[in-house]
Design a protein around this motif. Structure first.
Motif, short mmCIF file in Angstrom:
data_model
loop_
_atom_site.label_atom_id
_atom_site.label_comp_id
_atom_site.label_asym_id
_atom_site.label_seq_id
_atom_site.Cartn_x
_atom_site.Cartn_y
_atom_site.Cartn_z
N LEU A 1 38.16 39.84 41.25
CA LEU A 1 37.30 38.81 40.66
C LEU A 1 37.98 37.44 40.70
N ALA A 2 39.29 37.44 40.48
CA ALA A 2 40.05 36.19 40.56
C ALA A 2 40.05 35.66 41.99
N ALA A 3 40.13 36.58 42.93
CA ALA A 3 40.10 36.18 44.34
C ALA A 3 38.73 35.60 44.71
N TRP A 4 37.68 36.19 44.15
CA TRP A 4 36.32 35.69 44.40
C TRP A 4 36.20 34.25 43.87
N ALA A 5 36.75 34.00 42.72
CA ALA A 5 36.64 32.66 42.12
C ALA A 5 37.51 31.63 42.84
N THR A 6 38.68 32.05 43.29
CA THR A 6 39.65 31.08 43.82
C THR A 6 39.66 31.02 45.34
N GLY A 7 39.11 32.05 45.99
CA GLY A 7 39.17 32.10 47.44
C GLY A 7 40.48 32.67 47.96
N ALA A 8 41.20 33.39 47.11
CA ALA A 8 42.48 33.98 47.53
C ALA A 8 42.24 35.15 48.47
N SER A 9 43.22 35.39 49.35
CA SER A 9 43.09 36.50 50.28
C SER A 9 44.15 37.58 50.04
N LEU A 10 45.19 37.21 49.31
CA LEU A 10 46.29 38.16 49.08
C LEU A 10 46.46 38.41 47.59
N GLY A 11 46.60 39.68 47.23
CA GLY A 11 46.88 40.05 45.84
C GLY A 11 48.20 40.80 45.76
N ASN B 1 48.31 36.07 36.52
CA ASN B 1 47.67 36.51 35.28
C ASN B 1 48.27 37.82 34.80
N ASN B 2 48.21 38.00 33.50
CA ASN B 2 48.67 39.23 32.87
C ASN B 2 47.69 40.38 33.17
N VAL B 3 48.19 41.60 33.12
CA VAL B 3 47.38 42.81 33.36
C VAL B 3 46.13 42.83 32.48
N GLU B 4 46.34 42.60 31.19
CA GLU B 4 45.23 42.69 30.24
C GLU B 4 44.20 41.58 30.49
N THR B 5 44.69 40.39 30.80
CA THR B 5 43.78 39.28 31.09
C THR B 5 42.83 39.65 32.23
N LEU B 6 43.41 40.20 33.29
CA LEU B 6 42.61 40.53 34.47
C LEU B 6 41.61 41.63 34.15
N ALA B 7 42.05 42.64 33.40
CA ALA B 7 41.12 43.72 33.04
C ALA B 7 39.94 43.17 32.25
N LYS B 8 40.21 42.20 31.38
CA LYS B 8 39.15 41.63 30.53
C LYS B 8 38.09 40.88 31.34
N THR B 9 38.48 40.36 32.51
CA THR B 9 37.50 39.59 33.27
C THR B 9 36.35 40.48 33.74
N THR B 10 36.58 41.79 33.85
CA THR B 10 35.48 42.68 34.26
C THR B 10 34.37 42.67 33.20
N LEU B 11 34.77 42.57 31.93
CA LEU B 11 33.77 42.53 30.84
C LEU B 11 32.94 41.26 30.95
N ILE B 12 33.60 40.16 31.32
CA ILE B 12 32.90 38.87 31.42
C ILE B 12 31.90 38.92 32.57
N ALA B 13 32.30 39.55 33.67
CA ALA B 13 31.39 39.65 34.82
C ALA B 13 30.16 40.48 34.46
N LEU B 14 30.39 41.53 33.68
CA LEU B 14 29.28 42.45 33.37
C LEU B 14 28.37 41.93 32.27
N GLU B 15 28.97 41.27 31.27
CA GLU B 15 28.18 40.90 30.09
C GLU B 15 27.93 39.40 29.99
N GLY B 16 28.61 38.62 30.80
CA GLY B 16 28.46 37.17 30.73
C GLY B 16 29.47 36.55 29.80
#
Lengths: 234, 602
Positions: free
Chosen positions: B266-276, B366-381
């Motif tokens: 999701l972070a890659a989608w927002a920033t245009g990153a290609s490598l994780g 980003n921290n592990v927990e921060t990244l996991a939380k972004t899935t909730l934002i994508a799903l629920e707004g």
């Protein structure tokens, strides 16, 4: 964008891209430092050049000047902290100024005079750091290393040899040379390298000339480091 | 030598002779060779066309890399205060006695070495140790005896009882993240259908802040990286969970890895990153295999790789990098240095990683927990996410609860939860103090238990260590001071020397030689660390001492002699060598003996 900041209540003009330390020195205001060198990018490790910007401590060698900054440098508070940093450096290594052949040419010693350090305050660590006399022209006395990495940078970036590097970490951090034996004599180091003449303290010493200039007639015996440093960079 | 050459060539070839893989190469070589000998480092340097000095510098930086021969069984006891409270020191002594070795030394037959290491992230099931990098938890005398026997009989680790290596999740309270069922790819689908710009807008609305401790607004970081000049942007997941008392990321990576990797995507989608890149602390190395399996699964499902979920041009993949025992690598710029195969020394900031990061490329860390939380934002707004927690600290927070409580483990609460509520839930009936946020966090005394876990009150990276009335605040602070002295990278003067000086003063107090003047010196060093240090390690290192000096001052004062000055050494004890050499032990050979008393009268 060029601009102006206030240093200890005095206006200082700066050019785009200058750090606080560069602009201050160009305007005739000395800021003490050890690991900073005009020929190299800022390193920011010795922390002697700390100043307060808007109440926050920053390394003046690394932070670019911005228009309107309010900076404190030559104050009892900051100088007290700089003095304590020097005391830390003195207790960390083995610095016996009276018997050191760099005495009078040593920037650490000169800063201690500049900042009126009269005692070491803290307990000495007395680390065991054997010297390396294996090279025909250069002696390495690690007892005096302050980890400014100027030799590391000069050898890597100017001489292209990477003779020096740091290993281990924390209080056990120490300098190593680029040889499996660990001996300088087994490297291609030359007394003509830039790294051979850049050490601000007495680690990298040319052999056979230690007392060619007698103690008492040396650089900082004549003038304080604040003046010498400003003259050199003018 | 043929063996060594072949070995080095093999490992170098597997890593494409890429100097940025240096740390990974050294870790793998040590697996095969036992330790990294001088000839080995020389060959690695030649093979990578690097100066040997640089390779030696990297090898010497990380705790888990050894320049000297070590035992075939390398045992590291976790030395966090919670492990100590559960009896780790006595267990380590027992093990050493059973194996006839001294702590920190290799047995003469080269079989085994036993020593301590910083918190291994198993505080909810301690005391814990690592044997050849693998975690064993819930140690007791019975288990330690078994370990001694297995070592003595040279039983290979794979044949040790599987129960030894069982690691519990101990999830005690579930909320938005831990309680939801998650369909891999669902959050990504939602974000892709929103489009890159609208997805970033949802992130902005959520007001999600970094869970690693600093609390920087994630959307701002992502936007800066998106807007930064430069191609080949990078998303880094910081899984170097080294803060003593923290283990939430371990559980997330064990049970919720899909969400973590999806968050990176999701972070890659927002920033245009290609490598994780996932930077995994060495202590969690056992997670590498399952994590790689999750990555493979996601590749097969079209959630990683080229044209993710059919979106042309959305290319992103993730690799895992291992750390090797260095807390400072949790600092984002030190982490980037480590990812590049260098010593983990923090960089000068600015420039920040969002503009100049991994190999100079714009990078989001980003921290592990921060990244996991972004899935909730994508799903629920974003708005729904921001509806929980407090206005300044939105969403939920995972707490790693350990120490003196009945139910240690992971608790997920909306931000703003009162400390007393957590204490009640975890069954801490006799709490005297709580260390929130780990060694670098805040010490909370009983009269503050009404305070709330939130960025605007008591911030926390996730640790929540409970101490009951039998514990000594000084000993707790002492443990943390030892930790920082061990973990300082040594780059800047105040942290390199200050943390060790502080340790010296705390040792002096612990031995009963403290004087009032020492407390003044301690406060002075604290101030230098806080003001002059290069990175967060140094600036937060004095926190436990500063806090306990204010809130539990008697714990320090009862260790003082009433004198203004007391030397750190015992003058009479210093004569001991001379006494042994001369074979004398009469009163005259002692400073406080009769002779010196007569001397004084004369």
């Amino acid at each position: 964008m060029n601009g102006r900041f206030m240093l200890d209540g005095q206006p200082v003009m700066f050019e785009e891209g200058q750090t606080i330390l560069q602009a201050a020195k160009a305007a005739g205001h000395y800021i003490p430092s050890l690991c900073w060198h005009p020929d190299f990018p800022p390193h920011g490790s010795c922390k002697l050049c700390i100043v307060k910007v808007g109440g926050r401590h920053v390394s003046s060698c690394a932070l670019q000047a911005k228009d309107g900054m309010e900076i404190e440098s030559n104050t009892p508070e900051i100088n007290g902290e700089r003095r304590a940093l020097l005391q830390m450096l003195f207790v960390e290594g083995n610095h016996f100024c009276p018997s050191c052949e760099k005495s009078g040419n040593c920037e650490l010693q000169a800063q201690a005079y500049e900042l009126e350090m009269t005692s070491a305050r803290f307990n000495y660590f007395f680390p065991v750091r054997p010297v390396d006399a294996s090279h025909p022209d250069i002696l390495l006395d690690f007892n005096r290393c302050i980890f400014c990495e100027l030799c590391v940078r000069a050898s890597r970036d100017i001489d292209g040899k990477s003779i020096f590097a740091l290993t281990n970490r924390g209080i056990h951090k120490h300098l190593v040379v680029n040889a499996e034996s660990g001996r300088l004599g087994d490297t291609d180091f030359s007394a003509l390298d830039r790294a051979a003449s850049i050490c601000p303290v007495g680690v990298i010493l040319p052999k056979r000339v230690g007392f060619a200039v007698p103690i008492g007639e040396r650089i900082y015996d004549e003038k304080p480091i604040s003046l010498v440093s400003m003259e050199k960079e003018r | 030598m043929q063996d060594l050459d072949a070995c080095v060539m093999d490992v170098l070839a597997r890593h494409g002779r890429d100097p940025t893989r240096l740390l990974q190469i050294l870790i793998e070589l040590q697996d095969v060779l036992g330790h990294l000998s001088p000839p080995c480092l020389t060959r690695v340097a030649e093979g990578l066309s690097l100066p040997r000095s640089r390779v030696e510098g990297v090898a010497g930086f990380y705790s888990f890399l050894h320049a000297e021969p070590v035992g075939r069984y390398r045992i590291h006891f976790s030395d966090n205060i919670t492990d100590r409270m559960l009896g780790a020191p006595a267990l380590m002594e027992t093990l050493c006695r059973k194996l006839w070795i001294e702590p920190g030394k290799v047995s003469e037959d080269g079989l085994v070495s036993v020593t301590t290491t910083s918190c291994t992230g198993m505080c909810d099931q301690g005391p814990a140790l690592l044997v050849n990098g693998r975690a064993i938890t819930r140690l007791d005398h019975h288990r330690v005896n078994e370990i001694a026997e297995l070592v003595r009989q040279s039983v290979p680790l794979d044949a040790w009882p599987a129960a030894f290596f069982m690691i519990d999740d101990n999830i005690r309270r579930r909320d938005a993240l831990l309680g939801a069922s998650f369909e891999p790819g669902s959050a990504l689908k939602a974000a892709i259908s929103q489009g890159r710009a609208d997805w970033l807008e949802q992130m902005r609305l959520s007001n999600l802040r970094g869970r690693g401790g600093a609390g920087f607004t994630t959307a701002v970081k992502w936007q800066s990286c998106r807007d930064a000049q430069g191609k080949d942007k990078v998303v880094v997941c910081n899984a170097d969970e080294g803060e003593p008392g923290t283990f939430k990321d371990r559980v997330l990576l064990t049970r919720f890895a899909e969400q973590v990797f999806e968050g990176m995507t999701l972070a890659a989608w927002a920033t245009g990153a290609s490598l994780g890149l996932l930077y995994l602390r060495g202590e969690y190395r056992y997670l590498t295999t399952p994590l790689r399996a999750v990555l493979d699964k996601r590749r097969q499902a079209g959630l990683l790789g080229k044209d993710i979920l059919g979106e042309t041009g959305f290319n992103f993949d993730i690799d895992i990098h291992l750390g090797a025992g260095a807390y400072v690598c949790g600092e984002e710029t030190a982490l980037l240095e480590s990812l590049e195969g260098k010593r983990g020394t923090p960089r000068i900031r600015p420039p920040f990683p969002v503009t100049v990061g991994y190999l100079g490329r714009p990078t989001v860390v980003n921290n592990v927990e921060t990244l996991a939380k972004t899935t909730l934002i994508a799903l629920e707004g974003g708005a729904a996410f921001a509806a929980t927690g407090t206005p300044q600290s939105t969403g939920t927070k995972l707490l790693s609860v350990s120490g003196d409580c009945a139910f240690p483990g992971i608790y997920e609460y909306p931000f703003g939860v009162a400390i007393e509520r957590v204490l009640e839930d975890c069954g801490a009936s006799d709490a005297q103090m709580v260390q929130v946020g780990g060694a670098s966090g805040v010490t909370i005394a009983g009269y503050e238990f009404h305070r709330r876990v939130a960025f605007e009150d008591v911030p926390s990276a996730g640790a929540f260590m409970v101490f009951d009335s039998s514990r000594d605040a000084f000993e707790i602070a002492h443990n943390f001071v030892d930790f920082f002295a061990h973990e300082s990278c040594g780059f800047c003067t105040p942290c390199r020397i200050g943390t060790s000086l502080l340790k010296g003063y705390m040792d002096k107090l612990a031995q009963g030689f403290g004087a009032k003047m020492d407390l003044a010196d301690i406060e002075w060093i604290n101030r230098l660390l806080r003001n002059a240090s290069h990175c967060g390690l140094g600036t937060t290192a004095p926190n436990p001492v500063v806090d306990t000096l204010i809130k539990f001052r008697p714990a320090y004062e009862r260790r003082l002699k009433s004198l203004d000055f007391e030397p750190a050494f015992d003058l009479d004890a210093a004569l001991d060598t001379a006494r042994r050499m001369t074979g004398r032990d009469d009163a005259g050979a002692h400073l406080n003996g009769e002779a010196s008393a007569r001397e004084a009268q004369r």
